[in-house]
Scaffold this motif. Structure first.
Motif, PDB file in Angstrom:
ATOM      1  N   PHE A 101      20.571  29.096  83.253  1.00 40.37           N
ATOM      2  CA  PHE A 101      20.181  29.927  84.400  1.00 40.37           C
ATOM      3  C   PHE A 101      21.344  30.830  84.848  1.00 40.37           C
ATOM      4  CE2 PHE A 101      19.378  30.448  89.004  1.00 40.37           C
ATOM      5  CZ  PHE A 101      18.218  31.178  88.882  1.00 40.37           C
ATOM      6  N   ILE A 102      22.547  30.211  85.004  1.00 40.74           N
ATOM      7  CA  ILE A 102      23.698  31.020  85.422  1.00 40.74           C
ATOM      8  C   ILE A 102      23.975  32.107  84.397  1.00 40.74           C
ATOM      9  CG2 ILE A 102      26.153  30.989  85.966  1.00 40.74           C
ATOM     10  CD1 ILE A 102      25.878  28.187  86.866  1.00 40.74           C
ATOM     11  N   GLY A 103      23.927  31.737  83.118  1.00 41.27           N
ATOM     12  CA  GLY A 103      24.197  32.701  82.054  1.00 41.27           C
ATOM     13  C   GLY A 103      23.228  33.857  82.093  1.00 41.27           C
ATOM     14  N   PHE A 104      21.962  33.550  82.360  1.00 39.85           N
ATOM     15  CA  PHE A 104      20.954  34.617  82.434  1.00 39.85           C
ATOM     16  C   PHE A 104      21.292  35.592  83.555  1.00 39.85           C
ATOM     17  CE2 PHE A 104      17.098  35.892  84.767  1.00 39.85           C
ATOM     18  CZ  PHE A 104      16.600  36.795  83.859  1.00 39.85           C
ATOM     19  N   LEU A 105      21.526  35.047  84.767  1.00 40.72           N
ATOM     20  CA  LEU A 105      21.837  35.936  85.899  1.00 40.72           C
ATOM     21  C   LEU A 105      23.081  36.768  85.614  1.00 40.72           C
ATOM     22  CD1 LEU A 105      21.172  33.735  89.024  1.00 40.72           C
ATOM     23  CD2 LEU A 105      19.752  35.491  88.038  1.00 40.72           C
ATOM     24  N   PRO A 107      30.601  26.162  74.793  1.00 41.05           N
ATOM     25  CA  PRO A 107      31.288  25.872  76.038  1.00 41.05           C
ATOM     26  C   PRO A 107      31.264  27.088  76.960  1.00 41.05           C
ATOM     27  CG  PRO A 107      32.790  25.695  74.184  1.00 41.05           C
ATOM     28  CD  PRO A 107      31.494  26.085  73.632  1.00 41.05           C
ATOM     29  N   PHE A 108      30.804  26.887  78.185  1.00 39.10           N
ATOM     30  CA  PHE A 108      30.688  27.994  79.146  1.00 39.10           C
ATOM     31  C   PHE A 108      31.780  27.771  80.171  1.00 39.10           C
ATOM     32  CE2 PHE A 108      28.308  30.186  82.653  1.00 39.10           C
ATOM     33  CZ  PHE A 108      28.244  31.405  82.045  1.00 39.10           C
ATOM     34  N   SER A 168      36.885  21.689  64.401  1.00 38.23           N
ATOM     35  CA  SER A 168      36.037  22.869  64.558  1.00 38.23           C
ATOM     36  C   SER A 168      35.344  22.856  65.907  1.00 38.23           C
ATOM     37  CB  SER A 168      35.009  22.933  63.435  1.00 38.23           C
ATOM     38  OG  SER A 168      34.212  21.790  63.482  1.00 38.23           O
ATOM     39  N   SER A 169      35.838  22.001  66.819  1.00 31.35           N
ATOM     40  CA  SER A 169      35.241  21.967  68.149  1.00 31.35           C
ATOM     41  C   SER A 169      35.739  23.161  68.961  1.00 31.35           C
ATOM     42  CB  SER A 169      35.615  20.662  68.833  1.00 31.35           C
ATOM     43  OG  SER A 169      35.622  20.853  70.220  1.00 31.35           O
ATOM     44  N   LEU A 170      34.796  23.903  69.545  1.00 32.15           N
ATOM     45  CA  LEU A 170      35.187  25.151  70.210  1.00 32.15           C
ATOM     46  C   LEU A 170      36.030  24.887  71.444  1.00 32.15           C
ATOM     47  CD1 LEU A 170      31.947  27.251  69.907  1.00 32.15           C
ATOM     48  CD2 LEU A 170      34.160  27.805  68.977  1.00 32.15           C
ATOM     49  N   SER A 171      35.699  23.843  72.208  1.00 33.15           N
ATOM     50  CA  SER A 171      36.497  23.602  73.414  1.00 33.15           C
ATOM     51  C   SER A 171      37.893  23.120  73.036  1.00 33.15           C
ATOM     52  CB  SER A 171      35.804  22.602  74.333  1.00 33.15           C
ATOM     53  OG  SER A 171      35.384  21.496  73.598  1.00 33.15           O
ATOM     54  N   GLU A 172      37.991  22.399  71.911  1.00 31.63           N
ATOM     55  CA  GLU A 172      39.316  21.994  71.429  1.00 31.63           C
ATOM     56  C   GLU A 172      40.141  23.220  71.040  1.00 31.63           C
ATOM     57  OE1 GLU A 172      40.827  17.973  69.959  1.00 31.63           O
ATOM     58  OE2 GLU A 172      39.524  18.735  71.516  1.00 31.63           O
ATOM     59  N   LEU A 173      39.508  24.133  70.293  1.00 28.65           N
ATOM     60  CA  LEU A 173      40.211  25.350  69.872  1.00 28.65           C
ATOM     61  C   LEU A 173      40.621  26.193  71.065  1.00 28.65           C
ATOM     62  CD1 LEU A 173      38.167  26.495  66.753  1.00 28.65           C
ATOM     63  CD2 LEU A 173      40.502  25.700  66.801  1.00 28.65           C
ATOM     64  N   ALA A 174      39.774  26.224  72.112  1.00 36.15           N
ATOM     65  CA  ALA A 174      40.152  26.966  73.320  1.00 36.15           C
ATOM     66  C   ALA A 174      41.297  26.254  74.018  1.00 36.15           C
ATOM     67  CB  ALA A 174      38.960  27.098  74.257  1.00 36.15           C
ATOM     68  N   HIS A 175      41.278  24.912  73.956  1.00 36.50           N
ATOM     69  CA  HIS A 175      42.285  24.144  74.688  1.00 36.50           C
ATOM     70  C   HIS A 175      43.673  24.320  74.075  1.00 36.50           C
ATOM     71  CE1 HIS A 175      43.536  21.123  77.482  1.00 36.50           C
ATOM     72  NE2 HIS A 175      44.130  20.448  76.516  1.00 36.50           N
ATOM     73  N   VAL A 176      43.787  24.316  72.731  1.00 42.19           N
ATOM     74  CA  VAL A 176      45.112  24.420  72.123  1.00 42.19           C
ATOM     75  C   VAL A 176      45.766  25.757  72.447  1.00 42.19           C
ATOM     76  CG1 VAL A 176      44.794  22.805  70.249  1.00 42.19           C
ATOM     77  CG2 VAL A 176      44.084  25.159  69.939  1.00 42.19           C
ATOM     78  N   GLN A 177      44.951  26.784  72.762  1.00 39.63           N
ATOM     79  CA  GLN A 177      45.562  28.075  73.065  1.00 39.63           C
ATOM     80  C   GLN A 177      46.182  28.110  74.445  1.00 39.63           C
ATOM     81  OE1 GLN A 177      42.964  31.445  72.087  1.00 39.63           O
ATOM     82  NE2 GLN A 177      41.645  29.915  71.162  1.00 39.63           N
ATOM     83  N   GLN A 178      45.691  27.244  75.341  1.00 37.30           N
ATOM     84  CA  GLN A 178      46.184  27.323  76.721  1.00 37.30           C
ATOM     85  C   GLN A 178      47.522  26.630  76.906  1.00 37.30           C
ATOM     86  OE1 GLN A 178      42.988  25.575  78.782  1.00 37.30           O
ATOM     87  NE2 GLN A 178      41.556  27.184  78.185  1.00 37.30           N
ATOM     88  N   MET A 179      48.042  25.955  75.853  1.00 40.84           N
ATOM     89  CA  MET A 179      49.239  25.153  76.065  1.00 40.84           C
ATOM     90  C   MET A 179      50.479  26.010  76.288  1.00 40.84           C
ATOM     91  SD  MET A 179      48.539  21.710  74.075  1.00 40.84           S
ATOM     92  CE  MET A 179      48.420  22.081  72.368  1.00 40.84           C
ATOM     93  N   ASN A 180      50.537  27.218  75.651  1.00 39.84           N
ATOM     94  CA  ASN A 180      51.715  28.066  75.814  1.00 39.84           C
ATOM     95  C   ASN A 180      51.473  29.200  76.793  1.00 39.84           C
ATOM     96  OD1 ASN A 180      52.905  26.480  73.967  1.00 39.84           O
ATOM     97  ND2 ASN A 180      52.796  27.946  72.285  1.00 39.84           N
ATOM     98  N   LEU A 205      35.743  28.286  84.588  1.00 38.11           N
ATOM     99  CA  LEU A 205      34.572  29.164  84.656  1.00 38.11           C
ATOM    100  C   LEU A 205      34.928  30.578  85.109  1.00 38.11           C
ATOM    101  CD1 LEU A 205      31.600  29.193  84.197  1.00 38.11           C
ATOM    102  CD2 LEU A 205      31.250  28.552  86.553  1.00 38.11           C
ATOM    103  N   ILE A 206      35.750  30.680  86.158  1.00 38.18           N
ATOM    104  CA  ILE A 206      36.085  32.002  86.688  1.00 38.18           C
ATOM    105  C   ILE A 206      36.853  32.818  85.643  1.00 38.18           C
ATOM    106  CG2 ILE A 206      37.225  33.208  88.579  1.00 38.18           C
ATOM    107  CD1 ILE A 206      35.030  31.550  89.582  1.00 38.18           C
TER     108      ILE A 206
END
Ligand code: SF4
Lengths: 186, 300
Positions: free
Chosen positions: B11-15, B80-81, B151-163, B243-244
C-alpha cells in the motif's frame, strides 16, 4: 457492445459522481486527423499551449482513448473508418467535432464525396466553431468538455446505445452494408 | 504477521510510486518549459481507467493481465523496502529476478492472446531488449554476490553501510554502477530504450489492445515494476538504509532517469542490442574481474 448497465441510468448516484470526476480530469484523446483542423493540434499539444495541464494526452490506439476528435471534413470513405474507430473505443466515450465542416458541411456542403452532418452517423458531444479554430479555442473546448463530463452531461455514447437503430440506418444509407472478416478469431 | 507487513508495504509503495510518477511528469514538463499536469494526475489516470468498461479477447488475455499484476506485486513483497523486510530470509536477489520475469511473461502471453499484429511486434522487441540489458547487469551483480558469498539483498545493502557514504558500491564499484544504471534505463522502458512501447510507430506495442480495466491493471503493474527495478538499484549500489533514506535515494535515482528521459530520442531495436553488447558488457566484465581477482572495492 460492452457497456455498464448502471451507467445507462439517467439518475446520477454518488459513485457516478466520483467516477465522473476521474473521467473529467483525465481525458486521453485520439485525434483522427482528417481535415485541415488537424494542424492546430500540434501547437495545442506542445510547449506553448501545453494540453497536458488539463490531464490530456495523445493516445495511439482507440482502445485506450476517451475522446475522439474529428478534425474537419469527412469523406464517405473516411466515415466508415471513423465509425469502426468509434465503436472500438471503450465506454464512456466522447466526440468533439472541429470546424463548420462537421457541423453542416462547411465549404463542401454540396460535394458528392463529403458527408454533410457528422451527428447523423455518430453522436457528437461538442462542436467547436471556426474555420479553422485557434489553439485557444481548442483549449477552451477541452475545458468545457471537462466540465460537461464532471456534471454528467456529456452522454452522447448513451444516445448512441439507445438510438442505435437510427444511427445504423443513417450509416447504411450512406455507406452500404460491409462485411468484416476476422481471421484470428475464426 | 509478515503477510500484514507485506500488504502494508504494497500500500505504501503504491501511494509513494504513483505520487512520484506525477511529480516526474512535472519535472519533465519543467525541462520542456511548460506547466505540466498536477502531481495527482497519475492517480486520476489509473482510477479513470479502472472505471471504464473493457472487452475481452478470450481467457488467456484476461488471465495474463492478472498474472502480470499479481506476479509483479509478489515480487515487490520480497524486496527490502528500506529496512522493512516482509519475509525474513527470502529477500534474495534470485527470488526477485526470477519472479520479475513472471510479470513480463504474463504480459507477453496476454498480449499475444489479443491477436493484434502490433502486439506481436512489441513483445518481440520487449523480449529482445530483455536479453540485451540483463546480461551486463547480471555480470556485475554476480561478481558482487561471488565475493560476498551471499545473495540476500538486505545483507548486500548492510555491508555497504559499514564504511559510511564512501562504502556504497556506487563509489567503490563505479564501473559496475554505471552499467547497472544504463541497464536500469532499459528495464524501465524509458525513452532511449522505449523501443517496445513506441507509441508513434507501433501504437504502444504490447499495450495496443488493452482498454479500460485491463489497461488500468497494466498501469498498476508498470508502477510496481518500477518500484522493484529502482529499488534493486538503490539496494545494490546506494546501500539501502532506513525507510526515509531509502525513499530519498529512490527519488533521486528516479529523477535522474526522468531527466535523461526528457531530453533523449529513441533507439531502434538493433541499436539497443548492439549498444548493450558493446561498451556496457566490456565495463561489466572489467568490473567483475577487478572485484573477483583483486577484491578491490568490496569490503568483505
Ligand atoms: S471547417 Fe474549415 S478548416 Fe475545418 S475542415 Fe472544413 S474547411 Fe477545413
Amino acid at each position: 457492445m460492452n457497456i455498464f448497465e448502471e451507467d445507462l441510468n439517467d439518475t446520477i448516484t454518488f459513485w457516478e459522481k466520483i467516477k465522473n470526476i476521474f473521467r473529467g480530469k483525465s481525458l486521453w484523446m485520439l485525434h483522427y486527423c482528417t481535415g485541415c483542423g488537424a494542424v492546430e493540434l500540434p501547437p495545442t499539444m506542445t510547449a506553448r499551449y501545453d494540453m497536458e495541464r488539463l490531464g490530456m494526452g495523445p493516445m495511439a490506439t482507440p482502445r485506450q482513448a476517451d475522446v475522439l476528435l474529428i478534425t474537419g471534413y469527412l469523406s464517405v470513405k473516411t466515415l466508415r473508418r471513423v465509425i469502426y474507430t468509434y465503436e472500438q473505443m471503450m465506454t464512456p466515450k466522447y466526440v468533439v467535432g472541429f470546424g463548420s465542416c462537421t457541423l453542416n458541411g462547411g465549404i463542401y456542403y454540396d460535394s458528392y464525396a463529403v458527408i454533410n452532418r457528422l451527428d447523423y452517423y455518430i453522436p457528437v458531444d461538442l462542436y467547436l466553431a471556426g474555420c479553422m479554430p485557434r489553439p485557444e479555442a481548442i483549449m477552451n473546448t477541452f475545458k468545457t468538455l471537462e466540465n460537461m463530463i464532471t456534471k454528467g452531461e456529456a452522454n452522447g455514447w448513451k444516445k448512441y446505445v439507445e438510438n442505435y437503430d437510427w444511427y445504423r440506418n443513417n450509416q447504411i444509407r450512406s455507406l452500404g452494408e460491409v462485411y468484416v472478416k476476422d481471421e484470428f478469431h475464426e | 504477521m509478515s503477510y500484514l507487513i507485506a500488504l502494508m508495504i504494497v500500500f505504501i509503495g503504491f501511494l509513494w510510486q504513483v505520487s512520484i510518477d506525477g511529480i516526474q511528469r512535472k519535472v519533465t514538463a519543467k525541462v520542456h518549459r511548460r506547466v505540466g499536469p498536477p502531481w495527482y494526475q497519475t492517480f486520476m489516470d489509473i482510477f479513470k481507467a479502472l472505471s471504464k468498461s473493457s472487452i475481452t479477447h478470450g481467457f488467456i488475455y484476461d488471465f495474463g493481465v492478472m498474472m502480470a499484476l499479481g506476479g509483479t506485486i509478489a515480487t515487490f513483497m520480497f524486496l527490502p523496502f528500506g529496512n522493512i523486510v516482509a519475509f525474513n530470509g527470502l529477500d534474495n536477489f534470485f527470488v526477485v529476478v526470477y519472479l520479475l520475469a513472471i510479470g513480463s511473461l504474463g504480459m507477453a502471453m496476454s498480449a499475444s492472446g489479443s491477436g493484434n499484429a502490433w502486439a506481436g511486434i512489441g513483445i518481440m522487441r520487449a523480449l529482445t531488449q530483455m536479453v540485451a540489458y540483463e546480461v551486463p547487469f547480471m555480470i556485475v551483480v554476480f561478481g558482487m554476490i561471488h565475493v560476498y558469498g551471499t545473495s540476500s539483498l538486505s545483507e548486500l545493502a548492510h555491508v555497504q553501510q559499514m564504511n559510511g557514504i564512501l562504502g556504497w558500491h556506487i563509489f567503490t564499484m563505479p564501473l559496475g554502477a554505471i552499467v547497472a544504471f544504463i541497464s536500469l534505463l532499459g528495464m524501465l522502458n524509458k525513452v532511449p530504450f522505449d523501443t517496445p512501447i513506441a507509441p508513434t510507430e507501433i501504437a504502444s506495442g504490447p499495450m495496443v489492445e488493452y482498454g479500460g480495466k485491463h489497461f488500468g491493471m497494466l498501469m498498476l503493474q508498470h508502477e510496481f515494476a518500477t518500484l522493484v527495478e529502482v529499488g534493486l538499484f538503490v539496494n545494490l549500489f546506494l546501500g539501502g538504509g532506513n525507510l526515509i533514506e531509502y525513499l530519498i535515494k529512490y527519488f533521486f535515482v528516479y529523477t535522474l532517469v526522468t531527466l535523461i528521459y526528457a531530453v533523449s530520442a529513441r533507439f531502434r531495436i538493433e541499436n539497443v542490442v548492439t549498444f548493450f553488447y558493446g561498451v556496457p558488457i566490456v565495463l561489466s566484465l572489467v568490473q567483475a574481474a577487478i572485484v573477483i581477482f583483486t577484491g578491490l572495492g568490496v569490503n568483505v
